[in-house]
Design an enzyme around this catalytic site. Structure first.
Site, PDB file in Angstrom:
ATOM      1  N   SER A 199       1.126  -0.618  -0.059  1.00 48.74           N
ATOM      2  CA  SER A 199      -0.030  -0.183  -0.239  1.00 48.74           C
ATOM      3  C   SER A 199       0.240   1.475  -0.197  1.00 48.74           C
ATOM      4  O   SER A 199       1.704   1.524   0.557  1.00 48.74           O
ATOM      5  CB  SER A 199      -0.968  -0.661   1.297  1.00 48.74           C
ATOM      6  OG  SER A 199      -1.795   1.240   1.429  1.00 48.74           O
ATOM      7  N   GLY A 253       2.629   2.849 -12.482  1.00 49.12           N
ATOM      8  CA  GLY A 253       1.541   3.877 -12.579  1.00 49.12           C
ATOM      9  C   GLY A 253       1.741   5.063 -11.273  1.00 49.12           C
ATOM     10  O   GLY A 253       0.706   4.657 -10.359  1.00 49.12           O
ATOM     11  N   LYS A 256     -12.863  -4.226  -5.439  1.00 49.03           N
ATOM     12  CA  LYS A 256     -13.257  -3.668  -6.423  1.00 49.03           C
ATOM     13  C   LYS A 256     -14.365  -3.639  -7.076  1.00 49.03           C
ATOM     14  O   LYS A 256     -15.196  -2.577  -6.899  1.00 49.03           O
ATOM     15  CB  LYS A 256     -12.240  -2.896  -7.224  1.00 49.03           C
ATOM     16  CG  LYS A 256     -11.112  -2.247  -6.691  1.00 49.03           C
ATOM     17  CD  LYS A 256     -10.246  -1.595  -7.884  1.00 49.03           C
ATOM     18  CE  LYS A 256      -8.933  -0.844  -7.110  1.00 49.03           C
ATOM     19  NZ  LYS A 256      -8.457  -0.104  -8.565  1.00 49.03           N
ATOM     20  N   GLY A 258     -10.418  -7.576 -13.826  1.00 48.85           N
ATOM     21  CA  GLY A 258     -10.574  -7.416 -12.817  1.00 48.85           C
ATOM     22  C   GLY A 258     -10.792  -5.392 -12.336  1.00 48.85           C
ATOM     23  O   GLY A 258     -11.051  -5.110 -13.594  1.00 48.85           O
TER      24      GLY A 258
END
Length: 246
Positions: free
Chosen positions: A14, A229, A64, A129
């Site tokens: 995270s 990212g 999600k 996903g």
């Protein structure tokens, strides 16, 4: 003190906890960001019951899509995408109202748009996903045709093993929305015909640890433009704060 947090499993990768707690400290905001590593989406109810000052959540793998059934409101964009990664938590008396949004698509489109050239017309979305759905929505909003790529037979997708050199030339924007190549599995990469890539190829990896994945490295060796990212993560964090506090 207001509480914000992240739900997902696992969460050792995270970024959000350090980003938001540093933000709160630097800006004098009386709040704390917590990682809620939950093995099952049903555990969300326990978090809500035990955290009365909870004001907002981020949602990551693998929840999600699963979290949607728990929400009282979903933004039109998140509903169209089919995935939520931001939840605004509102308290009205004893009632808790959960509102779902998607900041992934905002972060991604703002990050990739400056990199797109006139010859970037078609894209491969690696994965199926929640993140892949947001990226697919974002690419389409930028005018690109898209195809999902999966390891498994699924409606509306193609298999990695069926991709040819001609496909790579035609679909010259490729976005990795899978964990393949993420630390500690840094020697892994999606199974693609990398030899077909060139200076017209744009590779975007949602992974930011390591800085350069094997996917990016193999493309860069053949002249492709590559990006990880991290910027998307920062931009979606900005958007998350807007959703929580607007």
């Amino acid at each position: 003190m207001d509480i914000y947090g992240l739900i997902g499993f696992p969460l050792e990768h995270s970024f959000s906890i350090s980003y938001f707690n540093e933000k709160f400290q630097n800006e004098g905001i009386k709040a704390k960001y917590v990682n809620f590593e939950i093995p099952n989406i049903e555990n969300l109810q326990e978090i809500l019951a035990s955290t009365p000052n909870l004001k907002g959540l981020n949602v990551t793998i693998p929840y999600k899509q699963k979290v949607i059934s728990y929400l009282d409101y979903i933004s039109p964009e998140a509903r169209a995408i089919g995935a939520v990664n931001v939840i605004r938590v509102e308290h009205k008396g004893n009632q808790i109202i959960l509102k779902g949004y998607n900041s992934d698509v905002i972060g991604f489109t703002q990050s990739i748009e400056p990199m797109l050239e006139s010859f970037h017309k078609k894209a491969l979305v690696l994965g199926t996903g929640g993140a892949a759905k947001a990226i697919n929505f974002g690419l389409k909003s930028l005018g690109l045709e898209t195809v999902f790529v999966s390891r498994y037979e699924r409606p509306g997708t193609v298999l990695y093993k069926s991709l040819t050199a001609d496909d790579i030339k035609e679909y010259n924007v490729i976005v990795n929305c899978t964990p393949c190549g993420m630390f500690p599995h840094t020697n892994e990469c999606p199974n693609l015909p990398y030899e077909a890539m060139d200076s017209h190829t744009l590779l975007y990896d949602l992974i930011y640890n390591p800085d350069e994945t094997m996917f990016m490295h193999k493309g860069r060796e053949r002249g492709a433009t590559v990006k990880n990212g991290l910027e998307m993560l920062l931009l979606q964090a900005f958007a998350s704060w807007e959703f929580w506090t607007k």
